[in-house]
Design an enzyme around this catalytic site. Structure first.
Site, PDB file in Angstrom:
ATOM      1  CB  CYS A   1      27.646 -13.151   5.925  1.00 15.72           C
ATOM      2  SG  CYS A   1      28.335 -14.167   7.164  1.00 15.72           S
TER       3      CYS A   1
ATOM      4  CB  CYS B   1       5.387  -8.293  41.705  1.00 18.71           C
ATOM      5  SG  CYS B   1       4.279  -9.370  42.811  1.00 18.71           S
TER       6      CYS B   1
END
Ligand SMILES: Cc1cc2nc3c(=O)[nH]c(=O)nc-3n(C[C@H](O)[C@H](O)[C@H](O)COP(=O)(O)OP(=O)(O)OC[C@H]3O[C@@H](n4cnc5c(N)ncnc54)[C@H](O)[C@@H]3O)c2cc1C
Ligand SMILES: Cc1cc2nc3c(=O)[nH]c(=O)nc-3n(C[C@H](O)[C@H](O)[C@H](O)COP(=O)(O)O)c2cc1C
Ligand code: SF4
Lengths: 419, 421
Positions: free
Chosen positions: B139, B392
């Site tokens: 944690c 593109c």
């Protein structure tokens, strides 16, 4: 310069989605907890589920949802009045504009074809029961699919040469390409459903069947009995659209066309005339636009093609030398108004009725000429009915919804019968 | 019935209905939640963390990167601590879950700060008859140096605590050590867990982070009484980090057969496949469930099944780890060729994005045809980077074209990506 759009008769009015644009649209979906779109679909197609599948990049799972729930998912994707159904209910409307559900559905159905998917399969083990469906329109097709899926043998009798009913012969191809109709039908045929085309059903045809489903629609075309109603150039909407649909670009749709009525069918007739090259197309409607039942988007599309509208008038006579030349019209509310127009084509889109079906005894017929069936489609004896012929003419999705219910009822009936 | 393949899998010696588990987090914190998740199709749970020193929770707890309406979070930041239920409550929930869902798997995540803590926690949660424990050494927002990510960065401590926990575990109780990504190399910590007796590791916990700052309050989210903290990032943004650690562990000879439960940014079946292809045998999910609910499992299992069907895979083992041989050191690349882009002028919509990017961010290898509004390749300038293809907007409009070998290089068959759907 003219701002009018030029389109071909067979050309689709809208550009379809591709994977990227479809995903973009699905990504806008809020994935509601109690998705109102799904609640608003009469046929239970469950758009919330298939949009979520697409959003989570499960194209095939989305296809599965549509096809399981709606045998005519392809057709519905093109022609449903979504604004009043799923899209009308979309929560996104509260923020921006609704998700374009119909277009997403169309995209998924195209993918189904590309993947050659067969989501629904007939069970290996056939049941004994045999069912006849009269008419191969949306109602019968749906009923047949549901029965075949449950293992029954189904034969559809259709007097035309092709299945689809109004989807093939009425709705214009710019809104509903024939290949979309054919794809839905093929998947139903693949389940082993038999089609008998070009056949007006006879009483004896129906004897071997354990149950009969009537899905004959409304094909009695109304032409009001005005002077000159029989002149060449005067059509009912159904005949006009059917001719256009069959002969396509070879059909002479008229040069100066008047379409009477302002429902969806009238708008279809007017766009058909325009797309097939008529110079001057006018819709004549006796009431006002506010009162008209036509879908506004479709009407706008017709206007964008250059169709005109004359409200407040109705035709009182048709005149001409061996063919239609002049239409005389009178004011509907304005008793003084009169109008004389040159026209070579006059199309009455003022409603259809069910034809008389005398091969079945004891068919209860309502005053409006529809078959009186119970809500579950039961009529009498072994006869069931649904679709336009019962509901008086609504939509494809309504025909699908009604026929699904009726198919469930037929299955219950056959089970009770032990076949 | 939805189409579904056999998705069962063995994880660390435990048979699982499928590899998809709730990650230790608010998505699995009581009986009702987890039972709803199991009914929806999840295969198991890493039950929300229980700490030796539970801390009073803050409010609010989260921050997100803002996106367009409807679009899922790109990243999610939390500063949450352990389960706020009492140990007795959690034991009761887990016991009932085990009773009602015997085929589903339950691992309890725990976090201690000393040998004694770990021993006590393991002994306590084991009473619920669960399948295993997950040791949280990862944690990132504990604010204590004997707990959380600081432990996970110290292989000696990882090994020590894992050994203590393993010793406290009754036989059959699996021990999984949860790794922190807040480290330059995870392999030493994973090896340390293995040496300490772990049955597997899970990775990753959240990534230490600061997200967008509030331009009025001059701090980041979550804003707790005017302050925030560096704390754990999860969701889409952390998936590439997690995949990298997974790959490095799986390619390490000492860990190649060591079970790994992968965590981080799984939203779709495709995300899940990515982890499976790199050798994970278990996948944990938190953020996407927090955003959309347990129902996302529908499309994870359905999409995965359809993909397996397409590929001809009958079970997960047919492709778990399949991509590992294809991730190599950059030093092993074939460097004798380039691929020119091919421009499809019919698909091209004339936006010119390829031209702009190639000029300003590439090698000035595109000539813009002003009249036609189309790109034209200047071959001698092109290095084959395919930046043009990446910008593109049209699907499969710019695609790999000719493969050109360097002068003197021996031509060979080149494998390259052809479809950019
Ligand atoms: C021009 C037009 C546009 C429309 N636009 C839309 C739209 O945009 N969206 C929408 O949802 N709905 C639209 N509809 C309505 C929709 O097409 C119908 O609601 C739907 O097709 C009804 O399905 P059905 O199966 O009940 O009947 P039909 O589609 O009418 O099918 C009946 C079938 O039975 C056959 N048949 C009839 N009698 C016999 C017999 N004795 N023996 C053998 N075969 C027989 C017919 O040839 C036909 O194939 C439109 C309708 C028309 C006419
Ligand atoms: C709100 C929240 C709380 C969490 N709590 C814990 C915890 O108590 N113990 C733990 O080991 N990991 C905890 N995590 C980390 C998750 O288990 C998981 O490792 C991480 O979120 C990455 O997965 P994801 O991208 O699917 O969310 C938490 C994550 C979030 C978002
Ligand atoms: S999500 Fe639920 S618990 Fe959290 S603040 Fe909102 S209402 Fe409260």
């Amino acid at each position: 310069m003219s701002k009018v759009e030029l389109k071909g008769y067979m050309e689709e009015a809208e550009r379809p989605f591709n994977l990227r644009t479809a995903l973009d649209e699905a990504n806008r979906c809020l994935v509601c907890y109690d998705a109102p779109c799904s609640k608003a679909c009469p046929a239970g197609t469950d758009p919330a589920r298939f949009i979520r599948a697409l959003k989570f990049r499960n194209v095939k799972g989305g296809i599965e949802t549509i096809r399981e729930n709606n045998p005519l998912g392809g057709i519905c994707a093109k022609v449903c009045p979504y604004d009043q159904l799923c899209q009308g209910a979309c929560s996104m409307t509260g923020i921006d504009k609704p998700i374009r559900i119909g277009k997403i559905q169309s995209f998924l159905i195209e993918q189904e074809e590309a993947f050659k998917m067969h989501v629904v399969k007939a069970p290996a083990e056939k049941k004994e029961g045999k069912v006849a469906c009269i008419g191969a329109g949306p109602a019968s097709l749906t009923c047949a699919r549901e029965l075949a899926k449950a293992g029954y043998s189904v034969t559809i009798f259709e007097r035309e040469q092709r299945a689809g009913g109004m989807a093939s012969y009425g709705i214009v191809p710019s809104r509903l390409p024939q290949k979309v109709v054919d794809h839905d039908i093929q998947l139903i045929a693949d389940l082993g459903v038999q089609f008998v085309f070009g056949h007006e059903v006879k009483r004896e045809d129906l004897e071997p069947f354990d149950a009969v489903f009537v899905g004959t629609g409304l094909w009695d075309a109304k032409i009001p009995s005005i002077e000159g109603a029989g002149l060449p150039g005067v059509y009912s909407a159904v005949d006009y659209l059917k001719k256009a649909g069959t002969e396509k670009e070879a059909f002479h749709a008229g040069k100066t066309v008047i379409v009477v009525g302002l429902g969806d069918v009238a708008v279809d007739c007017a766009t058909t005339a325009k797309l097939l090259g008529a110079e001057d197309v006018r819709i004549m409607y006796r009431r006002t636009i506010e009162e008209a039942p036509a879908d506004m988007d479709e009407l706008k599309y017709a206007l964008s093609l250059g169709v005109g509208i004359t409200t407040g008038f109705y035709p009182v006579s048709a005149k001409g030398n061996g063919k239609l030349e002049i239409v005389e019209a009178a004011g509907f509310r304005d008793k003084e108004a009169k109008m004389t127009l040159s026209a070579d084509t006059l199309v009455f889109a003022t409603g259809q009725k069910a034809e008389k079906l005398d091969i079945l005894d004891d068919l209860p017929i309502s005053g409006k000429g529809t078959i009186e069936a119970q809500e579950n489609g039961f009529v009498s004896g072994k006869v069931f009915a649904a679709g336009d012929v019962v509901n008086g003419g609504q939509t494809v999705v309504q025909a699908v919804a009604d026929a699904k219910l009726t198919a469930a009822e037929i299955i219950a009936y056959l089970e009770k019968k032990g076949v | 019935m939805a189409f579904k393949k056999d998705l069962s899998v063995d994880f660390a010696g435990v048979k699982c209905l499928n590899p998809f588990f709730l990650a230790s987090s608010p998505v699995g914190n009581n009986y009702d939640m987890i039972s709803k998740a199991f009914e929806a199709g999840w295969g198991g749970v890493f039950y929300k963390n229980q700490d030796s020193v539970p801390e009073h929770e803050i409010s609010p707890i989260f921050g997100v990167e803002e996106g367009d309406v409807g679009r899922s979070w790109g990243m999610f930041k939390n500063c949450e601590h352990a389960s706020q239920n009492s140990m007795e409550q959690n034991l009761d929930y887990m016991r009932r879950l085990k009773e009602h869902y015997p085929e589903h798997r339950i691992f309890a995540t725990i976090m201690g700060g000393s040998d004694e803590d770990w021993t006590n926690l393991v002994v306590s949660v084991a009473q619920a008859g669960i399948d295993g424990v997950e040791l949280n050494m990862s944690c990132p927002h504990m604010g204590r140096d004997n707990m959380g990510a600081d432990v996970g960065c110290n292989p000696a401590l990882v090994e020590q605590y894992t050994r203590v926990a393993k010793k406290a575990a009754r036989s059959g109780l699996k021990v999984i050590t949860k790794m922190t990504p807040n480290i330059t190399n995870m392999v030493p910590s994973a090896l340390a867990a293995k040496n300490g007796g772990a049955d597997g590791v899970s990775a990753i916990n959240t990534v230490k982070s600061i997200i967008d700052l509030d331009k009025d309050l001059f701090t980041t989210e979550p804003v707790v009484n005017g302050k925030s903290a560096i704390s754990g990032l999860s969701g889409r943004a952390v998936k590439p980090i997690s995949l990298r650690f997974l790959c490095e562990m799986k390619q390490n000879p000492g860990l190649k057969d060591f079970p790994i439960s992968s965590i981080g940014g799984v939203y779709t079946w495709e995300d899940a496949v990515d982890y499976l292809l790199l050798g994970a045998t278990n996948i944990q999910v938190c953020t996407s469930i927090m955003e959309y609910g347990y129902r996302i499992i529908d499309d994870i299992t359905s999409g995965l099944s359809y993909w397996m069907d397409e590929k001809g895979f009958e079970k997960l083992d047919d492709f778990i780890g399949k991509a590992l041989p294809n991730i190599v050191s950059p030093s092993q690349f074939t460097r004798t060729f380039k691929i020119h882009p091919a421009f499809n002028h019919d698909k091209c919509i004339g936006c010119g994005r390829c031209y702009v990017s190639c000029y300003d961010g590439g090698h000035q290898a595109i000539k813009w045809l002003d009249e036609e509004r189309r790109p034209q390749l200047i071959e001698e300038n092109c290095v084959g980077c395919h930046l043009c293809q990446k910008v593109c907007p049209v699907i499969n409009c710019i695609t790999p074209g000719e493969v050109v070998f360097d002068e003197g290089a021996k031509p060979e068959k080149i494998v390259y990506k052809k479809n950019f759907d």
